[in-house]
Design a protein around this motif. Structure first.
Motif, PDB file in Angstrom:
ATOM      1  N   GLN A   1       0.831  -1.202   0.000  1.00 20.00           N
ATOM      2  CA  GLN A   1       0.000   0.000   0.000  1.00 20.00           C
ATOM      3  C   GLN A   1       0.871   1.259   0.000  1.00 20.00           C
ATOM      4  OE1 GLN A   1      -3.911   0.303   2.564  1.00 20.00           O
ATOM      5  NE2 GLN A   1      -2.178   0.768   3.869  1.00 20.00           N
ATOM      6  N   GLY A   2       2.018   1.178   0.653  1.00 14.36           N
ATOM      7  CA  GLY A   2       2.927   2.319   0.711  1.00 14.36           C
ATOM      8  C   GLY A   2       2.710   3.215   1.907  1.00 14.36           C
ATOM      9  N   TRP A   3       1.596   3.058   2.593  1.00 13.63           N
ATOM     10  CA  TRP A   3       1.329   3.838   3.804  1.00 13.63           C
ATOM     11  C   TRP A   3       0.655   2.901   4.812  1.00 13.63           C
ATOM     12  CZ3 TRP A   3      -3.850   3.883   5.073  1.00 13.63           C
ATOM     13  CH2 TRP A   3      -4.744   3.618   4.011  1.00 13.63           C
ATOM     14  N   GLY A   4       0.639   3.327   6.058  1.00 13.04           N
ATOM     15  CA  GLY A   4       0.022   2.500   7.104  1.00 13.04           C
ATOM     16  C   GLY A   4       0.923   1.333   7.488  1.00 13.04           C
ATOM     17  N   ARG A   5       0.472   0.591   8.498  1.00  8.60           N
ATOM     18  CA  ARG A   5       1.286  -0.485   9.067  1.00  8.60           C
ATOM     19  C   ARG A   5       1.040  -1.808   8.367  1.00  8.60           C
ATOM     20  NH1 ARG A   5       2.740  -0.196  14.219  1.00  8.60           N
ATOM     21  NH2 ARG A   5       3.674  -2.166  13.649  1.00  8.60           N
ATOM     22  N   ARG A   6       2.088  -2.620   8.259  1.00 10.01           N
ATOM     23  CA  ARG A   6       1.844  -3.971   7.743  1.00 10.01           C
ATOM     24  C   ARG A   6       1.183  -4.817   8.825  1.00 10.01           C
ATOM     25  NH1 ARG A   6       6.264  -6.848   9.815  1.00 10.01           N
ATOM     26  NH2 ARG A   6       8.183  -5.643   9.804  1.00 10.01           N
ATOM     27  N   ASP A   7       0.552  -5.906   8.404  1.00  6.26           N
ATOM     28  CA  ASP A   7      -0.217  -6.768   9.313  1.00  6.26           C
ATOM     29  C   ASP A   7      -1.242  -5.938  10.080  1.00  6.26           C
ATOM     30  OD1 ASP A   7       1.495  -8.866   8.531  1.00  6.26           O
ATOM     31  OD2 ASP A   7       2.924  -8.337  10.106  1.00  6.26           O
ATOM     32  N   GLU A   8      -1.831  -4.991   9.405  1.00  6.62           N
ATOM     33  CA  GLU A   8      -2.751  -4.079  10.078  1.00  6.62           C
ATOM     34  C   GLU A   8      -4.138  -4.707  10.225  1.00  6.62           C
ATOM     35  OE1 GLU A   8      -3.247  -2.077  12.214  1.00  6.62           O
ATOM     36  OE2 GLU A   8      -2.589  -0.129  11.437  1.00  6.62           O
ATOM     37  N   THR A   9      -4.845  -4.300  11.276  1.00  8.50           N
ATOM     38  CA  THR A   9      -6.239  -4.700  11.470  1.00  8.50           C
ATOM     39  C   THR A   9      -7.076  -3.425  11.602  1.00  8.50           C
ATOM     40  OG1 THR A   9      -5.875  -4.853  13.863  1.00  8.50           O
ATOM     41  CG2 THR A   9      -5.630  -6.884  12.594  1.00  8.50           C
ATOM     42  N   HIS A  10      -8.387  -3.542  11.548  1.00  7.64           N
ATOM     43  CA  HIS A  10      -9.232  -2.340  11.473  1.00  7.64           C
ATOM     44  C   HIS A  10     -10.443  -2.408  12.388  1.00  7.64           C
ATOM     45  CE1 HIS A  10      -6.739  -2.177   7.858  1.00  7.64           C
ATOM     46  NE2 HIS A  10      -6.843  -0.879   7.996  1.00  7.64           N
ATOM     47  N   VAL A  11     -10.215  -2.928  13.581  1.00  8.43           N
ATOM     48  CA  VAL A  11     -11.320  -3.105  14.518  1.00  8.43           C
ATOM     49  C   VAL A  11     -11.815  -1.761  15.063  1.00  8.43           C
ATOM     50  CG1 VAL A  11     -11.937  -4.069  16.769  1.00  8.43           C
ATOM     51  CG2 VAL A  11     -10.597  -5.435  15.155  1.00  8.43           C
ATOM     52  N   VAL A  12     -10.915  -0.881  15.438  1.00  7.79           N
ATOM     53  CA  VAL A  12     -11.326   0.401  16.019  1.00  7.79           C
ATOM     54  C   VAL A  12     -12.164   1.193  15.009  1.00  7.79           C
ATOM     55  CG1 VAL A  12     -10.528   2.604  16.952  1.00  7.79           C
ATOM     56  CG2 VAL A  12      -9.330   0.502  17.568  1.00  7.79           C
ATOM     57  N   LYS A  13     -11.698   1.206  13.769  1.00  3.77           N
ATOM     58  CA  LYS A  13     -12.419   1.928  12.714  1.00  3.77           C
ATOM     59  C   LYS A  13     -13.843   1.379  12.517  1.00  3.77           C
ATOM     60  CE  LYS A  13     -11.880   2.484   7.703  1.00  3.77           C
ATOM     61  NZ  LYS A  13     -12.420   3.819   7.428  1.00  3.77           N
ATOM     62  N   GLU A  14     -13.961   0.055  12.539  1.00  4.56           N
ATOM     63  CA  GLU A  14     -15.290  -0.566  12.414  1.00  4.56           C
ATOM     64  C   GLU A  14     -16.200  -0.143  13.563  1.00  4.56           C
ATOM     65  OE1 GLU A  14     -13.395  -4.719  10.843  1.00  4.56           O
ATOM     66  OE2 GLU A  14     -14.971  -4.858  12.372  1.00  4.56           O
ATOM     67  N   GLU A  15     -15.610  -0.109  14.754  1.00  3.39           N
ATOM     68  CA  GLU A  15     -16.403   0.255  15.931  1.00  3.39           C
ATOM     69  C   GLU A  15     -16.814   1.724  15.889  1.00  3.39           C
ATOM     70  OE1 GLU A  15     -17.560  -1.419  18.671  1.00  3.39           O
ATOM     71  OE2 GLU A  15     -17.037  -3.265  17.630  1.00  3.39           O
ATOM     72  N   LEU A  16     -15.901   2.585  15.465  1.00  2.94           N
ATOM     73  CA  LEU A  16     -16.247   4.002  15.343  1.00  2.94           C
ATOM     74  C   LEU A  16     -17.398   4.164  14.349  1.00  2.94           C
ATOM     75  CD1 LEU A  16     -12.703   5.673  15.302  1.00  2.94           C
ATOM     76  CD2 LEU A  16     -14.365   5.691  17.176  1.00  2.94           C
ATOM     77  N   ALA A  17     -17.342   3.401  13.263  1.00  2.06           N
ATOM     78  CA  ALA A  17     -18.423   3.464  12.272  1.00  2.06           C
ATOM     79  C   ALA A  17     -19.734   2.984  12.894  1.00  2.06           C
ATOM     80  CB  ALA A  17     -18.056   2.637  11.043  1.00  2.06           C
ATOM     81  N   ALA A  18     -19.650   1.952  13.748  1.00  3.05           N
ATOM     82  CA  ALA A  18     -20.861   1.448  14.407  1.00  3.05           C
ATOM     83  C   ALA A  18     -21.464   2.509  15.326  1.00  3.05           C
ATOM     84  CB  ALA A  18     -20.542   0.178  15.197  1.00  3.05           C
ATOM     85  N   TYR A  19     -20.630   3.404  15.843  1.00  2.00           N
ATOM     86  CA  TYR A  19     -21.134   4.527  16.648  1.00  2.00           C
ATOM     87  C   TYR A  19     -21.605   5.678  15.751  1.00  2.00           C
ATOM     88  CZ  TYR A  19     -19.649   2.819  21.262  1.00  2.00           C
ATOM     89  OH  TYR A  19     -19.530   2.117  22.428  1.00  2.00           O
ATOM     90  N   GLY A  20     -21.409   5.532  14.433  1.00  2.00           N
ATOM     91  CA  GLY A  20     -21.823   6.584  13.514  1.00  2.00           C
ATOM     92  C   GLY A  20     -20.860   7.753  13.439  1.00  2.00           C
ATOM     93  N   VAL A  21     -19.646   7.558  13.915  1.00  2.00           N
ATOM     94  CA  VAL A  21     -18.675   8.649  13.949  1.00  2.00           C
ATOM     95  C   VAL A  21     -18.146   8.940  12.534  1.00  2.00           C
ATOM     96  CG1 VAL A  21     -16.371   9.285  14.788  1.00  2.00           C
ATOM     97  CG2 VAL A  21     -18.005   8.177  16.327  1.00  2.00           C
TER      98      VAL A  21
END
Lengths: 322, 322
Positions: free
Chosen positions: B64-84
């Protein structure tokens, strides 16, 4: 029917699930303990409010009793890789999102009660959850260990030390200035009955009772408490370590006396504690172990039934107590 | 040997990895762009600094060239679930930890340069990474779409809109007051050569050059730039959208003229751009596509070699340029 309940964390949340089952048509207002709140990594964490919210909203880790189910711990691992302290408090990734949203709203100027209401729109706990106060209060524990006499945050004592160092004093910092959050006193005034779950009588219920005006408002209502002590031991948690700090025995009798007859009208104890008594209080013995959701509902039914016997206009739904 | 480089995100970071390989014994100071910085969910995110830090520190998502390798996206999913909002910016869980640490340090009063240094103690990037300024600056883009003429944050234009709406103006908010971060001007003064990577000439290098005093300091040094445009197209990214916003053609010639002969002493272009010329600038044509780390090192060697030809006291290590 309107019911007010006070709640700490795991035990309170599980009892509330039973109360909601026992009175599905009731408007239940839960006044949550915020003395356990702590700021970690710049984020405001409200363990008891979240345990109630997640438990009643179906998001709790049932096994553990706190935190989110299907939780991961990537953020915590990364913070540790940066050497960030403390590392003894277990925040999972899903949980982090809650604290990020809360902190952002608090920083934007919303009071904790409004933040809690906003978070609950996702979780739909089926009760109205209000923090005891919007003012910042924190329970600190005075200990005296090899590093000398000092005060530590409740969570450091409870989580890091597992309450293994005796507490000399328990202090709610900020208690003198704290006012009940909006809606708290009105909910009590409007309540047909008040039920105290088997939460920690010192650092959960006792903390809420320290907020100016809450105890006085409760004393005017029909209040039924569920003993957190069964046969000389806490139903769960380490309430004994808190009780000894304030010189109270770990017995259903002593906790009742701690709360006092001015507050308590009915006291639900376990069958082995049937001898408990206090002038002006009606004591009823029932099985009090919350093996599962059904057992919690049964205890809640007994508490509501006792409130009814004491004259509160409450109706109990579902299976009758024996 | 002391080298200063300016850098934006992905392209700059990959070039820097080559520069470090080409001059392993050099003290390399990287002045990082902070115009892309954005506050999301109450957390301060510095995409370019982090891309440099992760790339040189071995933590980058190479694909990808940015962000961390072996990355996960749980916090982002949860923020979306809060409608943030916003939900268009892709922060992973590992990355979140970096922003949490950074924000906590900034809130505690540390300047961004000190925070960046602290974060780099984990990553050991092998260069000294300094933000261009400790003052808050943000690149905003004036667009005119169906919602009318308005300014949006650079990230909203770049990431959410993929630069598909023409930029009418590009403004570095805060540029007038911003001072170079501690160490920036001293590093330039002490440098034996300055190398400009093929980063975006408008919103990366161009942004750094807007900070008072940096351009003037650079003009006194031997500066070799690597053209970010090859055969009329950006080496990577959407530099053309930025260049057209400021009325500059997407050619190696036009970017050289944009930088100007007062700044640039040597200009490395691709072989198809061998005809580029400007009075007072030595232009050299070489393969400029960074297929891999080896190619990036080869380009860096060519840039250092050109600086040497221009009189800078630099030595090139490893495989010689052809």
């Amino acid at each position: 029917m309107r019911i007010v309940s006070l709640a700490g964390g795991i035990g309170g949340a599980r009892f509330l699930r039973g109360l909601r089952a026992a009175a599905p048509d009731a408007e239940i207002t839960v006044i949550g303990n915020t003395g356990d709140d702590i700021t970690l990594y710049g984020l405001r964490v409200c363990p008891d409010l979240d345990t109630v919210m997640y438990t009643l909203g179906g998001g709790i880790d049932e096994e553990q009793g706190w935190g989110r189910r299907d939780e991961t711990h990537v953020v915590k691992e990364e913070l540790a890789a940066y050497g960030v302290e403390p590392q003894w408090f277990g925040l999972g990734d899903r949980d982090f999102a809650t604290h990020i949203v809360r902190t952002q709203m608090l920083d934007a100027g919303y009071p904790l009660s409004a933040v809690t209401e906003a978070l609950c729109t996702r979780w739909n706990p089926g009760v109205r959850l209000i923090p005891m106060t919007d003012d910042r209060t924190e329970t600190h524990i005075v200990i005296n260990d090899e590093r000398g006499r000092r005060a530590v945050h409740f969570q450091e004592w409870w989580v890091r030390m597992r309450a293994s160092v005796p507490a000399e004093r328990i202090i709610l910092v900020g208690a003198d200035e704290a006012k009940p959050a909006p809606g708290v006193l009105q909910a009590v005034e409007d309540a047909d009955a008040v039920i105290l779950p088997p939460s920690n009588p010192v650092v959960s219920i006792g903390t809420i009772l320290q907020i100016k005006g809450i105890r006085e408002a409760l004393e005017g209502k029909t209040v039924v408490g569920v003993s957190p002590i069964v046969g000389g031991a806490p139903v769960r948690g380490m309430a004994d370590a808190c009780l000894s700090a304030i010189g109270v025995e770990t017995t259903a009798q002593a906790v009742l006396e701690l709360y006092g007859a001015a507050l308590i009208d009915g006291w639900l104890v376990a069958e082995e504690d049937a001898g408990v008594s206090l002038d002006g209080v009606r004591v009823v013995a029932r099985p009090l172990i919350m093996h599962d959701a059904g057992a919690a509902a049964e205890i809640a039914r007994a508490a509501l039934g006792l409130a009814g016997e004491l004259g509160a206009p409450v109706a109990v739904s579902g299976e009758e107590g024996r």
